[in-house]
Scaffold this motif. Structure first.
Motif, PDB file in Angstrom:
ATOM      1  N   GLY A   1       0.835  -1.189   0.000  1.00  9.29           N
ATOM      2  CA  GLY A   1       0.000   0.000   0.000  1.00  9.29           C
ATOM      3  C   GLY A   1       0.871   1.241   0.000  1.00  9.29           C
TER       4      GLY A   1
ATOM      5  N   SER B   1       1.094   4.826   0.994  1.00 10.75           N
ATOM      6  CA  SER B   1       0.398   5.759   1.878  1.00 10.75           C
ATOM      7  C   SER B   1       1.404   6.477   2.758  1.00 10.75           C
TER       8      SER B   1
ATOM      9  N   ARG C   1      -1.593   2.349   6.225  1.00 11.85           N
ATOM     10  CA  ARG C   1      -1.011   1.356   5.323  1.00 11.85           C
ATOM     11  C   ARG C   1      -1.104  -0.039   5.913  1.00 11.85           C
TER      12      ARG C   1
ATOM     13  N   TYR D   1       4.597  -4.489   4.973  1.00 14.95           N
ATOM     14  CA  TYR D   1       5.088  -3.601   6.030  1.00 14.95           C
ATOM     15  C   TYR D   1       5.981  -4.264   7.080  1.00 14.95           C
TER      16      TYR D   1
ATOM     17  N   THR E   1       7.592   4.636   5.705  1.00 15.30           N
ATOM     18  CA  THR E   1       6.702   5.301   4.762  1.00 15.30           C
ATOM     19  C   THR E   1       7.557   5.988   3.701  1.00 15.30           C
TER      20      THR E   1
END
Length: 204
Positions: free
Chosen positions: A49, A51, A57, A79, A85
């Motif tokens: 994702g 984000s 995320r 993640y 990020t």
């Protein structure tokens, strides 16, 4: 002073609520499948994702992973290996794909957020009982109902790792979420169902 009857004020509020409810669900607006993709569907998928929100995320990736698993496709969130990020360096992304033994990477990003405004025009009040009722209603008008909400547009792409090319891509839109987990799960269910129908993900 002539006041708007309660039942008409309630109808106006109900109309506004229905407008919002109509925007609450996500929907796939368009999708594309690589016509040269001959299969087989990937055995394992890494979910990424894009984000700026770390927590958002994580929730998003977990929702997609759980939905993929329920649909019969092994999947892993990115993640745990890529917690930062922002843009992920290629070397780290390659290592995450290798470690997960994924044949495909599913990436979702936000394309845009648009503010929508819906207006239900005011309308003359119905006539109430003879001349005096008509005279009062002639001065009264149901006020317009104005609702504002944000609509998000997302792009989801399924990448073949070996060929390093996209095999499926789709755009979806929905009411900007207040419950990210619920929004992500609904989005994942619709997108994965569409990818199964298009033959890029295995069906149970």
């Amino acid at each position: 002073m002539f006041r708007l009857p309660m039942r008409f004020r309630m109808l106006s509020m109900l109309a506004a609520m229905l407008l919002l409810a109509g925007c609450a669900s996500t929907r796939v607006t368009n999708h594309w499948r690589d016509p040269q993709f001959a299969g087989p569907p990937p055995q394992r998928v890494l979910v990424v994702g894009i984000s700026e929100s770390e927590s958002g995320r994580r929730v998003f990736e977990d929702s997609f992973v759980n939905t993929l698993l329920a649909a019969g496709t092994p999947a892993r969130a990115s993640y745990p290996q890529l917690p930062q990020t922002g843009a992920i360096p290629k070397a780290q992304l390659v290592e995450a794909i290798r470690a997960s033994q994924s044949q495909a990477v599913l990436v979702t990003r936000l394309l845009k957020t648009e503010r929508q405004v819906d207006v239900i025009p005011g309308a003359p009040m119905p006539v109430m009982g003879g001349f005096y009722g008509w005279y009062g209603s002639a001065w009264a008008t149901m006020p317009p109902t104005i609702t504002q909400y944000d609509v998000v547009t997302l792009e989801t792409t399924l990448w073949d790792v070996k060929a390093e090319k996209a095999i499926w891509s789709g755009q979806s839109e929905g009411f900007a979420p207040t419950d990210i987990a619920k929004f992500s799960t609904g989005l994942a269910q619709q997108l994965i169902k569409q990818m199964q129908q298009d033959g890029v993900l295995a069906s149970q």
